[in-house]
Design an enzyme around this catalytic site. Structure first.
Site, short mmCIF file in Angstrom:
data_model
loop_
_atom_site.label_atom_id
_atom_site.label_comp_id
_atom_site.label_asym_id
_atom_site.label_seq_id
_atom_site.Cartn_x
_atom_site.Cartn_y
_atom_site.Cartn_z
N ARG A 160 0.84 -1.22 0.00
CA ARG A 160 0.00 0.00 0.00
C ARG A 160 0.87 1.26 0.00
NH1 ARG A 160 -2.24 1.94 4.41
NH2 ARG A 160 -2.50 -0.09 5.38
N TYR A 177 -15.86 15.43 -15.48
CA TYR A 177 -16.33 14.05 -15.41
C TYR A 177 -17.34 13.97 -14.25
CZ TYR A 177 -16.28 9.09 -14.43
OH TYR A 177 -16.67 7.81 -14.18
N ASP A 195 -6.70 17.30 -15.57
CA ASP A 195 -7.06 15.92 -15.90
C ASP A 195 -6.72 15.72 -17.38
OD1 ASP A 195 -8.37 13.59 -16.72
OD2 ASP A 195 -10.02 13.86 -15.31
N LYS A 235 -8.08 4.47 -19.27
CA LYS A 235 -8.39 4.87 -20.64
C LYS A 235 -7.17 4.65 -21.54
CE LYS A 235 -12.33 5.93 -18.78
NZ LYS A 235 -12.20 6.54 -17.51
C1 LIG Z 1 -11.94 12.57 -17.80
C2 LIG Z 1 -12.07 11.50 -16.76
N1 LIG Z 1 -11.45 11.68 -15.59
C3 LIG Z 1 -11.54 10.75 -14.60
C4 LIG Z 1 -12.25 9.58 -14.77
C5 LIG Z 1 -12.33 8.59 -13.64
O1 LIG Z 1 -11.49 7.54 -13.87
P1 LIG Z 1 -11.71 6.04 -13.26
O2 LIG Z 1 -12.97 5.51 -13.87
O3 LIG Z 1 -10.47 5.33 -13.68
O4 LIG Z 1 -11.84 6.21 -11.80
C6 LIG Z 1 -12.88 9.36 -15.98
C7 LIG Z 1 -13.66 8.10 -16.18
O5 LIG Z 1 -14.38 7.96 -17.14
C8 LIG Z 1 -12.79 10.34 -17.01
O6 LIG Z 1 -13.40 10.17 -18.19
#
Ligand SMILES: Cc1ncc(COP(=O)(O)O)c(C=O)c1O
Length: 391
Positions: free
Chosen positions: A56, A109, A181, A206
């Site tokens: 961890r 998101y 992000d 992704k």
């Molecule tokens: C732009 C964006 N940021 C963060 C996330 C969150 O990621 P996770 O699903 O890996 O927690 C997503 C998920 O779709 C996303 O599209």
């Protein structure tokens, strides 16, 4: 001589190659690590000696991934998490306290919005969403208590862009940090740290992983800050990345530049097709010639990415398209080999109140998001053609 990005995506582990000379990194499926002596264990806990303690707090396979992503984003250090939301929540919670304010791009998101709403309700950390397409609006919205400016660009799912260099200058002039992000583009197409961002976060689920087989997150930034996150909001909240996930993402990184090139080329063809379709009322894609922020797209990004949003007249028409596709898969997520299609208003952004979604985020009920995959572009287009004909 500094190697090119495409080379660094593949040759990330050479300095660390271990005893057997294995070409791929060893997978350390170990929850804990044996200390050679009591004194060594004590020194590791005190931070006086390098070395693993417990997975961890760090794991050798995960460490290779952290270093590899940091190198691709051109940051000092990386920190891996069990999901993109794990990375976003650990970074934001480490940066703010009660009474602080987070200024965000208008589109976020859905779960990031959910996290901010929870921080506001439970811990009195305020946030606001603003249209960041004009940096002057960002400057006007900064408050004395703004500690973080949080940006998605391209914004999910409207694909509007934010000028990172301009916004980072404004954030820093007010003593705030800029968190970006970078999930939608990956470091192959955009490197926010080079434009002034303090921390980059990713849903590695992704494009970094690239094959739709895992959930993971990564943050990249200054080592001192990420060390603090590792020993606080990562360690104590515990959203850690598993070693197998790190290993799979490392495999994915080797093809990242090649995949991104193909995602962009396919998406360009699909966007042009959709833009000429009579039943499509709007197409948002930074690669299109009439994209409103074309100049910024060319200045800030090395390619327009693989995600397109388009609008059909009604929610019912959208549902018809989603139920009629045969090649594209009706699923949330993005950034993998398979073309994925989804409906933000009822899926990824359903946690956002409808008025915020429509008025502040610009997500209409007929908006469809497609993550263009790596199939032959003509097959993706043929699939959309037959689905749109069903309207
Ligand atoms: C732009 C964006 N940021 C963060 C996330 C969150 O990621 P996770 O699903 O890996 O927690 C997503 C998920 O779709 C996303 O599209």
């Amino acid at each position: 001589m500094e190697r090119e990005f495409d080379t660094r995506s593949i040759h990330w582990m050479e300095p660390k190659r271990e005893v057997h000379g294995s070409l791929t990194p060893p997978l350390y499926l170990s929850s804990t690590f044996v200390f050679p002596t009591a004194e060594a264990g004590e020194a590791r806990f005190a931070g006086l000696e390098d070395g693993m303690i417990y997975s961890r707090l760090g794991n050798p396979t995960v460490a290779v991934l952290e270093q590899a992503v940091a190198d691709l984003e051109q940051g000092e250090a990386g920190l891996a998490f069990g999901s993109g939301m794990g990375a976003i929540s650990a970074v934001l919670i480490a940066m703010v306290e009660s009474g602080d304010h987070i200024l965000c791009s208008e589109g976020l998101y859905g779960c990031t919005y959910g996290l901010l709403a929870m921080l506001k309700q439970k811990f009195k950390v305020d946030f606001s969403l603003i249209d960041m397409s004009d940096p002057a609006k960002v400057a006007a919205a900064m408050r004395p208590e703004t500690k973080v400016v949080y940006v998605e660009t391209p914004i999910n799912p409207t694909l509007k862009l934010v000028d990172l260099k301009a916004v980072s200058e404004i954030a820093h002039a007010h003593g705030a940090q800029l968190v970006v992000d970078n999930t939608f583009l990956s470091p192959a197409l955009q490197q926010p740290l080079l434009l002034g961002a303090d921390v980059v976060v990713h849903s590695a689920t992704k494009y970094l992983g690239g094959h739709g087989d895992l959930i993971a997150g990564v943050a990249v930034g200054r080592k001192a800050f990420l060390d603090e996150v590792r020993m606080s909001t990562l360690k104590d909240i515990g959203a850690v990345m598993a070693p197998m996930e790190a290993w799979l993402i490392l495999r994915g990184l080797k093809t990242l530049p090649v995949r991104m090139e193909r995602h962009c080329a396919n998406a360009m063809k699909v966007a042009e097709y959709l833009a000429g379709h009579e039943k499509v009322t709007r197409v948002d894609y930074p690669g299109l010639a009439d994209f409103p922020q074309k100049e910024l797209a060319e200045r800030q990004m090395r390619g327009p990415g693989g995600v397109i949003s388009f609008e059909v007249a009604t929610l019912e028409a959208g549902r018809k398209v989603l139920n009629s596709v045969r090649l594209a898969q009706l699923a949330v997520s993005l950034g993998e080999a398979t073309t994925l299609i989804q409906h933000p208003a009822s899926m990824t952004h359903s946690v956002v109140p409808p008025e915020v979604r429509r008025e502040e985020m610009g997500i209409s009920d007929g908006l469809i998001r497609i993550s263009v995959g790596l199939e032959a572009a003509q097959d993706i287009i043929a699939d959309l053609e037959q689905a749109l004909a069903e309207i």
